[in-house]
Every structure is written in structure tokens, then in C-alpha cells.
Scaffold this active site. Sequence first.
Site, PDB file in Angstrom:
ATOM      1  N   ARG A   3       0.881  -1.170   0.000  1.00  0.00           N
ATOM      2  CA  ARG A   3       0.000   0.000   0.000  1.00  0.00           C
ATOM      3  C   ARG A   3       0.919   1.221   0.000  1.00  0.00           C
ATOM      4  O   ARG A   3       1.525   1.559   1.015  1.00  0.00           O
ATOM      5  CB  ARG A   3      -0.957   0.007   1.200  1.00  0.00           C
ATOM      6  CG  ARG A   3      -0.260  -0.051   2.517  1.00  0.00           C
ATOM      7  CD  ARG A   3      -1.222   0.066   3.698  1.00  0.00           C
ATOM      8  NE  ARG A   3      -0.446  -0.133   4.919  1.00  0.00           N
ATOM      9  CZ  ARG A   3      -0.837  -0.819   5.970  1.00  0.00           C
ATOM     10  NH1 ARG A   3      -2.026  -1.346   6.012  1.00  0.00           N
ATOM     11  NH2 ARG A   3      -0.050  -0.959   7.033  1.00  0.00           N
ATOM     12  N   ARG A   7      -0.139   7.635   5.283  1.00  0.00           N
ATOM     13  CA  ARG A   7       0.090   8.687   6.263  1.00  0.00           C
ATOM     14  C   ARG A   7       1.547   9.084   6.427  1.00  0.00           C
ATOM     15  O   ARG A   7       1.854  10.099   7.044  1.00  0.00           O
ATOM     16  CB  ARG A   7      -0.461   8.242   7.633  1.00  0.00           C
ATOM     17  CG  ARG A   7      -1.956   8.407   7.751  1.00  0.00           C
ATOM     18  CD  ARG A   7      -2.444   7.859   9.084  1.00  0.00           C
ATOM     19  NE  ARG A   7      -2.487   6.409   9.087  1.00  0.00           N
ATOM     20  CZ  ARG A   7      -2.628   5.654  10.182  1.00  0.00           C
ATOM     21  NH1 ARG A   7      -2.709   6.229  11.369  1.00  0.00           N
ATOM     22  NH2 ARG A   7      -2.690   4.346  10.093  1.00  0.00           N
ATOM     23  N   ARG A  16      -5.933  13.970   3.423  1.00  0.00           N
ATOM     24  CA  ARG A  16      -6.729  13.273   4.430  1.00  0.00           C
ATOM     25  C   ARG A  16      -7.253  14.226   5.508  1.00  0.00           C
ATOM     26  O   ARG A  16      -8.250  13.920   6.177  1.00  0.00           O
ATOM     27  CB  ARG A  16      -5.906  12.147   5.075  1.00  0.00           C
ATOM     28  CG  ARG A  16      -6.004  10.829   4.377  1.00  0.00           C
ATOM     29  CD  ARG A  16      -7.351  10.121   4.577  1.00  0.00           C
ATOM     30  NE  ARG A  16      -7.338   9.306   5.804  1.00  0.00           N
ATOM     31  CZ  ARG A  16      -8.018   9.575   6.885  1.00  0.00           C
ATOM     32  NH1 ARG A  16      -8.765  10.656   6.926  1.00  0.00           N
ATOM     33  NH2 ARG A  16      -7.968   8.794   7.934  1.00  0.00           N
ATOM     34  N   ASP A  52      -9.593   0.119  -0.904  1.00  0.00           N
ATOM     35  CA  ASP A  52      -9.568  -0.694   0.306  1.00  0.00           C
ATOM     36  C   ASP A  52     -10.117  -2.076  -0.005  1.00  0.00           C
ATOM     37  O   ASP A  52     -11.003  -2.224  -0.852  1.00  0.00           O
ATOM     38  CB  ASP A  52     -10.389  -0.042   1.423  1.00  0.00           C
ATOM     39  CG  ASP A  52     -10.131  -0.716   2.759  1.00  0.00           C
ATOM     40  OD1 ASP A  52      -9.121  -0.380   3.401  1.00  0.00           O
ATOM     41  OD2 ASP A  52     -10.916  -1.609   3.135  1.00  0.00           O
ATOM     42  N   TYR A 130     -13.689 -10.676   8.034  1.00  0.00           N
ATOM     43  CA  TYR A 130     -14.315  -9.400   8.404  1.00  0.00           C
ATOM     44  C   TYR A 130     -15.832  -9.527   8.430  1.00  0.00           C
ATOM     45  O   TYR A 130     -16.503  -9.006   9.325  1.00  0.00           O
ATOM     46  CB  TYR A 130     -13.885  -8.288   7.445  1.00  0.00           C
ATOM     47  CG  TYR A 130     -12.495  -7.766   7.713  1.00  0.00           C
ATOM     48  CD1 TYR A 130     -12.251  -6.914   8.790  1.00  0.00           C
ATOM     49  CD2 TYR A 130     -11.422  -8.103   6.907  1.00  0.00           C
ATOM     50  CE1 TYR A 130     -10.970  -6.425   9.049  1.00  0.00           C
ATOM     51  CE2 TYR A 130     -10.131  -7.633   7.155  1.00  0.00           C
ATOM     52  CZ  TYR A 130      -9.921  -6.795   8.229  1.00  0.00           C
ATOM     53  OH  TYR A 130      -8.661  -6.317   8.496  1.00  0.00           O
TER      54      TYR A 130
END
Lengths: 323, 323
Positions: A3, A7, A16, A52, A130
Site C-alpha cells: 500500500r 500517512r 486526508r 480498500d 471481516y
Amino acid sequence: MMRQAGRYLPEYRAIRSKVDFLTLCRTPELAAEVTLQPVDILGVDAAVIFSDILVVLEALGLEVTFEEHAGPRLSRTINQASDFVPLAHGQIAESLSYVGESIRMVTKELNPRNIPVLGFAGAPFTLAAYAIEGKTSREFLAIRKLMRTQPSEFTRILDRLAEAVAEHLIAQIEAGAGAVQIFDTWAGILSRRDFDQYVAGSIQKTISMVQQKHSVPIILYVKNSHHLIESLSYTGADVLSIDWRTPLQEARRNAGMHVAIQGNLDPSILYCPPSIIQDRTRKMLLQHKNPGYIANLGHGILPDTPVENARAFIDTIKAWRYE
Amino acid sequence: MMRQAGRYLPEYRAIRSKVDFLTLCRTPELAAEVTLQPVDILGVDAAVIFSDILVVLEALGLEVTFEEHAGPRLSRTINQASDFVPLAHGQIAESLSYVGESIRMVTKELNPRNIPVLGFAGAPFTLAAYAIEGKTSREFLAIRKLMRTQPSEFTRILDRLAEAVAEHLIAQIEAGAGAVQIFDTWAGILSRRDFDQYVAGSIQKTISMVQQKHSVPIILYVKNSHHLIESLSYTGADVLSIDWRTPLQEARRNAGMHVAIQGNLDPSILYCPPSIIQDRTRKMLLQHKNPGYIANLGHGILPDTPVENARAFIDTIKAWRYE
């Protein structure tokens, strides 16, 4: 770097600070912009589309929210395949058309520069984890219990997810992705016997559905897969992407010569001073002399990695020449 | 079955409905009572003292609380060895005297029945992870960052913990424990190279401090240790306890003949019907024909395991005879 946006980049944090994570995924202009950031800032060889793995669950009717520092939460959990919203063929891709749109925008920018764009999706088992647990889990009690007590229903869930994931990957390829990655974050909790019996088939199905339509390379990442390498080499994936716990030469030995290997520096090594990053990166590169090797991290880049350290990693790889 | 007492037993839940987890650990009469429950109910060959790995951190001045469904939380985190309360030799054991008292009570009951009592403690790395992160973590960012950026301080922390753990284990042996287990829940996040460089020494130190005083068997459990088996076999432990991801015959091959092997049924298999439990348990037993094998689960028994299923596991093992 798996990824790649994130950040650790001030340019990413600036965007963001204005929109939340899911809005960023769903807004092609912004997703395309952050996808391009690491290409321009670090000079990586490929762009990984910003998205995502859980978007496929959203398309199947499970609402996802991200709480800061707590990971994703689903609005409801499932325990049978019929708990997913029934969708006709084509409706997954339609509902996730914003990912294709992001890819088209990035491709338009990168095609002239000969830089490929990578699409991706979560693997059926990880998505099932999930969907059944409703969140990230430590012990995965609910999915393990369902697998043990209702193996047929468990297989139906993975089967439905395999079709949905394949549809999403095919749409990304048709939007311009030059290769796709399948991320299985959690299958490493299973023994190889249970992986082979319950899970391998759903990965094979996903891959074979994609391959029936397109011939782009398919990369399979399974975290914590040291005990699964040989099984993973039989899934049909073109590339096995491994974490830092499997030495590259061991991965090659156990996978055979019919797959490429991608990986595998522990991303926490990017916290070290650049001189150590260079040394550990070179030692990683020395482990794999064969062709069919893609230098990479062994998992996604960590949030507070100094940018100059990420650059030391990339620069060391780009300067490397095998003798 | 590793942590043998627990919520799967109605007799345990009856006591836990009256006192919280930490009070139960700290009250020798009650801790002794729940320690004896699985011995009487299931007929296991040894009793595992009821306690928690985090008591050593409490002795070092970090207050622990357990929130329901959230795991442990520490009142503060550390980032250097001097953040622990300084204690003279003997003060750890003194502060944890209630564990010794529990062991004495259980031993008194079980000695006449020839059933040994096992003491245990957390390994230095796992305790460091809790002390540095303050809670269970998914990515272990804080401890990985400390290890990478301040390796000498990281080593000092593990060193201090090794001494404290050894003191606690020695006190348990002197109270009557016939063997001790060291639990390393999290060291499996490291590559073998990093495990060898940063962590193995702290386990070796713990074990060698105990062995200088006493000669009881020392069992080392490292979760997720498929890639670490050979390194673990050099720590000085008498028994390697492994999770379900390492096949027993592979563990034997990689560990050599100088250690015994303990394990390793996936505890989620105890969710299956008893006929499947019997089959999978027998297949486990068939994998290891050598002496020096202790049949066990590959991790602690899961909270909602049916008691009759735990009994099917134990009964299958007790009825087994190698030809």
C-alpha cells in the site's frame, strides 16, 4: 511498497485532513491524486491504486466504517452466504465503478511514462473473516467456529466471495490495471492442512475466473505464510508475495520455479537509520539472484515511516545490479 | 491443554461470576480451586496453576486492568528499562507470593495423587510488548520502532524482564511446581534473523538463570513459530511447545532430538463434533512416534468449547497406545 500511498507522506496527510478515508477511496479525482504521490515523490516502478479491500463487502451489502485507531467495523455480521445482498453478475463491478474510474485517471497519467498501475482486492478468506467477525479479531473465534461446525456453509460463503472478488478484479483490469494483487491478510492463522481443505479452492477459483478473461499477472500476498508456501504455489498465481518471516531463498525453494517471488523487507526496518536500511535491503537483494523476483516490503509501509527512509529503500533497490 | 481452567467449564464460570479475573489470580484459595477443576473434571495428567503472564509487569510497577472483550490494559507504558520500578533481588518473588501460595495449596492436594503442578510466566519479549504498547496490538508499532531505533535500550528492557521472569519461575519451583512453562505469544512477529539478534538471548538468560538453581523441565511455547523452530531448539529449553501451524514431524526434524515436542491440535478443532475430534487427535498422535512427545493443544483452550469435546480430546489421548 504494497500500500504505497499513506500517512507517512505529508502530501497524503494534507488531503486526508480534508476528507475521511472512505470518501477518499470513493472520489476518483482524490484517489488518483494520492495514488500518484509515491510515484512522483519516491520514484517507485509501479502505482498501486488507492482503495480498500473491504469495498467488495460494501457492494455485498455490509456497511463499513473506520474508527480512528480501531480499524474497520461492519454494520452487521453474516453467518451464511444468503446474508449477502443477492446481486446479478455485473452488479459488483457497477457498484464499485469508482475504483475503475480512479484507475482510468491514473492510467491516463502514467501510460505515457510507461509506469503500470496495479489493482487489488481482498482474498475470500480475509473478507469472510471481516464479514463473520464484524471487525479485526485477535482469535477469530467466530470464523473458526463456523468453519468447524458448518463447513458446507463456510464454503458457500467463500465461493460467493470468490465470484465477487473476481468480478472486481476483472473490472479493474478492464479499466487499465496492468496487474492485480490479491491480499490474504488472515489465512495464515490456519494450518496448511486446513488451508488446503477449506480455503485454497476459493483462491484458485478467484484466480481462474480472472485468468479466463485476461492474462495480466496475478500477485498473491498471504501474510504469515511461512508454513503455506508450497500450497500457495499451486493456486495459479503468477507471483507469490511474502512477508519478512520467510527468507527469500526458502520461498524460492518451497515454491518451485513456476512462480515469481515478491518481498520481503520487514517494514519496521524503515524505522532504522538509512545506513542500516541500505545494508538490510542489499542483504535482501542478495538472497534472490534468479529472474522472477520483485523487490518489495513484506507488508504495507507503516504510518510514521520517515519519507527519507522510504526513499533510501527505493534508491538502494534502483541502484542495485546483479553481477 | 495449556491454560486449562477457563470459561468453558461451568464450575469456573460459577466462581468467576463472584470475583473478577485479577482477584481470582490473587486469591490462593480460589486460584487453587479453579486449577484443580480440569484435573477432576477432565482427568488431565498435570495441573497448570491459574495465574496470568502479566503479574510480573505488576510487580515491576505497571498496573494491569482487564476490560471485558478488550484484553488487558496497562496503566502506563514504558520506553526504557528505568521506567520499571527498581526492585532488589527477591522483591519480585515477594510481591508475587500469592502465586507460590496457590501452588503450595494445589501441590498439597495433588502430590498424593502423583499429579505434577506446572508453573508459568510470560517470556521477556511478550512482556515487553505489553509494557511498551500498553495493550494487545495488531501491528506492534511501538515495540518494533523501539527495537529498530534504540536497540541497546530495547536489550536492557528484555534483560531486566529476563531477570524478573527467572525470579518468578524459581519461586514457583520452590513452592512445588514440577515443571515450568515460558509463554512467548508475540515473538513470532519477528523474522528469524531479528529473533536471533534481539530476542533469543533474553530467553536463554531466563532459562539459564532457572537452570542454575533447579533442574525441573522447562517448556518454551512460542506462538506462530514455524519459522523459528531451529532457533528455539538452541535456547536451552527442555520442551518446545508449538502451535497448530507446524506439523509435529516437521518440528521434530527442525528441532533435532535434544528437545521434547509438545502440541499441537488447533483448539478450534474442539468446536467439531466428537467423532472428528477423535479422528484429528489420532492423526496428531500418529505424527510423532518418538519418545519425548507431550500431547497437547497448540494454544489455550477456547472460551466456548463444549466440555464433552474437551473430554473427547483428553480421552482419545489417554486411550492411545503406540504399537
